[in-house]
Design an enzyme around this catalytic site. Structure first.
Site, PDB file in Angstrom:
ATOM      1  N   ASP A 323     -29.176   7.935  -2.916  1.00  0.00           N
ATOM      2  CA  ASP A 323     -27.618   7.829  -3.169  1.00  0.00           C
ATOM      3  C   ASP A 323     -26.299   7.644  -3.028  1.00  0.00           C
ATOM      4  O   ASP A 323     -25.140   7.468  -3.299  1.00  0.00           O
ATOM      5  CB  ASP A 323     -27.908   8.030  -4.988  1.00  0.00           C
ATOM      6  CG  ASP A 323     -28.985   7.326  -5.017  1.00  0.00           C
ATOM      7  OD1 ASP A 323     -29.825   6.429  -5.059  1.00  0.00           O
ATOM      8  OD2 ASP A 323     -29.404   8.628  -6.286  1.00  0.00           O
ATOM      9  N   LYS A 350     -31.922  -0.705  -3.134  1.00  0.00           N
ATOM     10  CA  LYS A 350     -31.126   0.327  -4.754  1.00  0.00           C
ATOM     11  C   LYS A 350     -30.740  -0.777  -5.849  1.00  0.00           C
ATOM     12  O   LYS A 350     -30.802  -2.037  -5.641  1.00  0.00           O
ATOM     13  CB  LYS A 350     -30.093   1.188  -4.159  1.00  0.00           C
ATOM     14  CG  LYS A 350     -30.699   1.932  -3.416  1.00  0.00           C
ATOM     15  CD  LYS A 350     -31.815   3.139  -4.112  1.00  0.00           C
ATOM     16  CE  LYS A 350     -32.906   4.333  -3.178  1.00  0.00           C
ATOM     17  NZ  LYS A 350     -33.196   4.642  -3.912  1.00  0.00           N
TER      18      LYS A 350
HETATM   19  C1  S3P Z   1     -34.401   8.775  -8.541  1.00  0.00           C
HETATM   20  C2  S3P Z   1     -34.233   8.548  -7.430  1.00  0.00           C
HETATM   21  C3  S3P Z   1     -34.256   7.707  -6.323  1.00  0.00           C
HETATM   22  C4  S3P Z   1     -32.649   7.870  -6.636  1.00  0.00           C
HETATM   23  C5  S3P Z   1     -32.080   6.602  -7.844  1.00  0.00           C
HETATM   24  C6  S3P Z   1     -32.889   8.326  -8.513  1.00  0.00           C
HETATM   25  C7  S3P Z   1     -34.453   9.234  -9.358  1.00  0.00           C
HETATM   26  O1  S3P Z   1     -34.296   6.633  -6.038  1.00  0.00           O
HETATM   27  O2  S3P Z   1     -31.982   6.180  -5.857  1.00  0.00           O
HETATM   28  O3  S3P Z   1     -30.812   7.138  -8.428  1.00  0.00           O
HETATM   29  O4  S3P Z   1     -34.079  10.012 -10.124  1.00  0.00           O
HETATM   30  O5  S3P Z   1     -35.460   9.308  -9.130  1.00  0.00           O
HETATM   31  P1  S3P Z   1     -36.050   6.469  -5.108  1.00  0.00           P
HETATM   32  O6  S3P Z   1     -37.169   7.279  -6.157  1.00  0.00           O
HETATM   33  O7  S3P Z   1     -36.692   4.314  -5.025  1.00  0.00           O
HETATM   34  O8  S3P Z   1     -35.442   6.413  -3.953  1.00  0.00           O
END
Ligand code: S3P
Length: 443
Positions: A323, A350
């Protein structure tokens, strides 16, 4: 709270003082979801009171949890126990939150109930197939969905089956959805992640008393959850979110003369890729007062303005700072030389296509860059600014460009600041308290 849609930032004097970034979004979601799966009352201190989390709180309430705010950022969750969810009376609307909807789909998938999941236009454009595929293997059925996008109507399995699932993409959300489905599934649910991703779900499951076995697996990890545990409530204290602390962190590095302390930041190694990268770039970041709290390492960060230089950021670091690329691009724009970032494919799905959004914003602000399919090269130097940047309903794009404006020659304006409330509602006020100059569109 500043409600204005158009916000501008302009070249600012040194940033000085202390800031506690908002509480961690990932842990806040999980505390509400797992609190609802406990038998009895869980207390949550420092819950992130931002729009994404409130959507999850409403969803858990609709599924039978009793969620109450007892004071500012103090909440209680009276859980219904593993398998005890009730069918919600209406659709579950997750607004902008990918984590909320994906984790909740996982939880529901092993309950014999039908639930319709919805979200805003940004969330409705994001892929849900990555979750729905393993959930179908467990026994859930997708009754309605437009090409794996929201709205999705999911019928949970009557007789859920444990699976062994190897993640095709490095995603903590997919891992967590499968593990949460495992809560109401008899037997052992296994997830293999080729590259380690944030491990808050596993840590919190253990904290609440579930049996979780974690073993190394070819450079990644194999996680096994024993199904149908009785989860016992506890007290969760949510630390500050490193992904939100990233904005004042980079702001302090690129604004000459700055000296800032960021308190209470979570330093879980699956989340510290940005700190490692900024230090490699020459960033003066010192961790003090390191301590353990609620199963996580936290610390205070002392940040001093620094002359940054470009570096190569390897692809295998991406999950630990997934992120943080928008704000890393800002640091790179202010650094001497080139910063090369690889392994960025996931940025395309995203809250916006972050790779394209950052490239377009950097171009508007006069920053040299080269955008590849899954990589980005940013050439640093004095930043002209003087542009209006499109944020595409993405809080992190919005905050990143407001930070860039603090160190650019001319003000930077963003077209829409409203999404900042999804993760960092007091961003403008807290940054300005340090000495930043962010406000309604500059004249
Ligand atoms: C998160 C995982 C990430 C991240 C998101 C929060 C989480 O996404 O980008 O802001 O809390 O598990 P991805 O699992 O799709 O990479």
């Amino acid at each position: 709270m500043v409600k204005t849609q158009h916000l501008s930032s302009r070249n600012s004097g040194p940033l000085r003082g202390q800031l506690r970034a908002p509480s961690d979004k990932s842990i806040s979601h999980r505390s509400l979801i797992l609190g609802t799966s406990c038998v009895g009352e869980t207390r949550i201190s420092n819950l992130l009171e931002a729009e994404d989390i409130m959507a999850t709180a409403r969803a858990m309430q609709a599924l039978g949890g009793q969620i109450d705010q007892t004071a500012k950022c103090e909440w209680t969750v009276r859980g219904v126990g593993t398998g005890g969810l009730s069918t919600p009376a209406s659709d579950l609307d997750f607004g902008n939150s990918g984590t909320g909807v994906r984790l909740c789909m996982g939880l529901v998938a092993s309950h014999n109930m039908t639930v319709r999941f919805t979200g805003d236009s940004s969330l409705s454009g994001r892929p849900m197939g990555r979750i729905l595929t393993p959930l179908a293997d467990i026994g859930a059925t997708v009754l309605d969905s437009d090409d794996g996008r929201l709205p999705v109507t999911l019928k949970g399995a009557r007789d859920p089956m444990p699976i062994s699932y190897t993640l095709p993409v490095a995603s903590a959300q997919v891992k967590s959805a499968v593990l949460l489905a495992g809560l109401n599934t008899p037997g052992i649910m296994t997830v293999i992640e080729p590259v380690p991703t944030r491990d808050h779900t596993e840590r919190m499951l253990e904290f609440f008393g579930a049996e979780v076995k974690i073993e190394p697996d070819n450079g990644g990890r194999r996680i096994q959850l024993t199904g149908q545990p009785e989860l016992n409530p506890g007290h969760i204290i949510v630390p500050a979110d490193p992904s939100s602390a990233a904005f004042p962190m980079v702001a302090a590095l690129i604004t000459p003369g700055s000296d800032v302390v960021l308190s209470d930041v979570m330093l879980n190694p699956t989340r510290t890729g940005l700190i490692m990268t900024l230090r490699e770039m020459g960033g003066d970041i010192t961790i003090v007062n390191e301590r353990e709290a609620g199963g996580e390492t936290i610390g205070d960060l002392k940040i001093k303005a620094s002359a940054l230089k470009g570096v190569d950021v390897p692809a295998n670091r991406a999950p630990s700072m997934i992120d943080e690329y928008p704000i890393l691009c800002v640091a790179a724009a202010c650094a001497a030389g080139q910063t090369r970032m690889a392994g960025l494919g996931e940025l395309r799905v995203k809250e916006s296509d972050r790779l394209a959004a950052m490239a377009a914003g950097l171009k508007a602000c006069g920053v040299g860059h080269l955008e590849g399919e899954d990589n980005l090269i940013v050439t640093g130097g004095p930043v002209p600014g003087g542009a209006t940047v499109k944020t595409h309903m993405d809080h992190r794009i919005a905050m990143a460009f407001l930070i860039l404006g603090l160190a650019s020659e001319n003000p930077v304006t963003i077209d829409d600041g409203s999404m900042i409330a999804t993760s960092f509602p007091a961003f403008v006020e807290q940054m300005n308290a340090l000495g930043a100059n962010i406000g309604q569109q500059a004249n």
